[in-house]
Write an enzyme that holds these catalytic residues in place. Structure first.
Site, PDB file in Angstrom:
ATOM      1  N   GLU A   1      23.273  57.416  75.535  1.00  0.00           N
ATOM      2  CA  GLU A   1      22.749  58.773  75.685  1.00  0.00           C
ATOM      3  C   GLU A   1      21.378  58.981  75.053  1.00  0.00           C
ATOM      4  O   GLU A   1      21.203  58.724  73.863  1.00  0.00           O
ATOM      5  CB  GLU A   1      23.746  59.754  75.039  1.00  0.00           C
ATOM      6  CG  GLU A   1      23.306  61.202  75.075  1.00  0.00           C
ATOM      7  CD  GLU A   1      24.275  62.124  74.361  1.00  0.00           C
ATOM      8  OE1 GLU A   1      24.239  63.337  74.630  1.00  0.00           O
ATOM      9  OE2 GLU A   1      25.068  61.642  73.517  1.00  0.00           O
TER      10      GLU A   1
ATOM     11  N   GLU B   1      28.964  70.896  76.291  1.00  0.00           N
ATOM     12  CA  GLU B   1      28.548  70.508  74.939  1.00  0.00           C
ATOM     13  C   GLU B   1      27.445  71.451  74.467  1.00  0.00           C
ATOM     14  O   GLU B   1      26.285  71.073  74.337  1.00  0.00           O
ATOM     15  CB  GLU B   1      28.072  69.047  74.906  1.00  0.00           C
ATOM     16  CG  GLU B   1      28.002  68.493  73.498  1.00  0.00           C
ATOM     17  CD  GLU B   1      27.355  67.120  73.435  1.00  0.00           C
ATOM     18  OE1 GLU B   1      27.927  66.232  72.789  1.00  0.00           O
ATOM     19  OE2 GLU B   1      26.272  66.934  74.021  1.00  0.00           O
TER      20      GLU B   1
END
Length: 266
Positions: A148, A247
């Site tokens: 990520e 998120e």
């Protein structure tokens, strides 16, 4: 739309182990977590307690981070952290064990910050080895390692999708593993100035996971200016079939108001 609630950043008014049930009560059937323990190898009792909280809530665990260190203190992963290699390696079996028992297939390995006492090349060599070991470790349960790009961490080297994809390509070339994919967090990519639309057009079919938050503020969808709905729809059109990870930061009372409105409009 298949959403999964990140219970490490949402529902934080509640104790960690009460959050899966709260997500279920809010209408969601899936959850994901950052590493929920202080150490890479928690006790059997701690692991069982965590697994029971998810199973008792009746939700599916769709994503779990490898231990990323002290996140509140600024740590962002152990993958390239020289001096903590054995700790990361020990974490792999624990992660794979939880994943195997709960049917989780996606595991986020945060790359780690740059260290002043080592060169980037030294850290990157370690990262390749650690990512390969992680990929091999979760392959036995059909799992995928996610890599990520992250914003807000000045010493974290992976800022764009291309940064992460280059690492993934190197791991595949040098270690021959294929179960490592990009985690496309539209918030992080946007904040870092990446061309999110272009990333979607070129790589959506190969995304390992998508996460969302609006910008500015990292709030719920609709609190900022990002075209999250359009980006998700286009990713689906181009072949992404996985979950959408929620998120973002939002008080529990209003955390899912946007989803309720979205559902009512259909």
């Amino acid at each position: 739309m298949t959403y999964t609630v990140n219970c490490s950043i949402l529902l934080t008014e509640l104790p960690l182990l009460e959050r899966p049930a709260a997500a279920k009560a809010a209408g969601f059937d899936a959850v994901e977590f950052w590493w929920p323990f202080e150490s890479s190898v928690p006790s059997d009792a701690q692991v069982t307690e965590f697994e029971n909280a998810i199973q008792d809530a009746g939700v599916q665990l769709t994503g779990l981070n490898f231990n990323a260190g002290n996140m509140p203190g600024g740590d962002r992963g152990l993958v390239s952290w020289k001096g903590r290699c054995s700790e990361f390696k020990d974490n792999i079996d624990v992660v794979a064990g939880i994943g195997g028992r709960l049917g989780c297939k996606a595991f986020n390995a945060l790359y780690g910050n740059r260290q002043e006492e080592f060169t980037p090349e030294e850290q990157d060599e370690l990262a390749v080895r650690n990512l390969a070991a992680a990929a091999e470790g979760v392959a036995r349960i059909g799992g995928t390692v996610l890599l990520e790009p992250v914003s807000g961490a000045p010493r974290y080297p992976l800022l764009t999708a291309d940064d992460a994809l280059k690492v993934i390509a190197r791991v595949k070339a040098e270690a021959g593993v294929g179960n490592i994919k990009l985690l496309a967090d539209f918030y992080h990519l946007s904040v870092n100035g990446d061309d999110v639309q272009s990333v979607i057009e070129n790589h959506a079919k190969d995304f390992g996971h998508i996460q969302i938050a609006d910008n500015p503020g990292r709030g719920a969808p609709g609190t900022g200016t990002l075209p999250l709905g359009e980006w998700i729809a286009r990713s689906r059109e181009l072949g992404y079939e996985g979950y959408i990870g929620l998120e973002y930061k939002e008080p529990q009372e209003t955390a899912f108001s946007w989803a309720i409105r979205e559902h009512a409009a259909k």
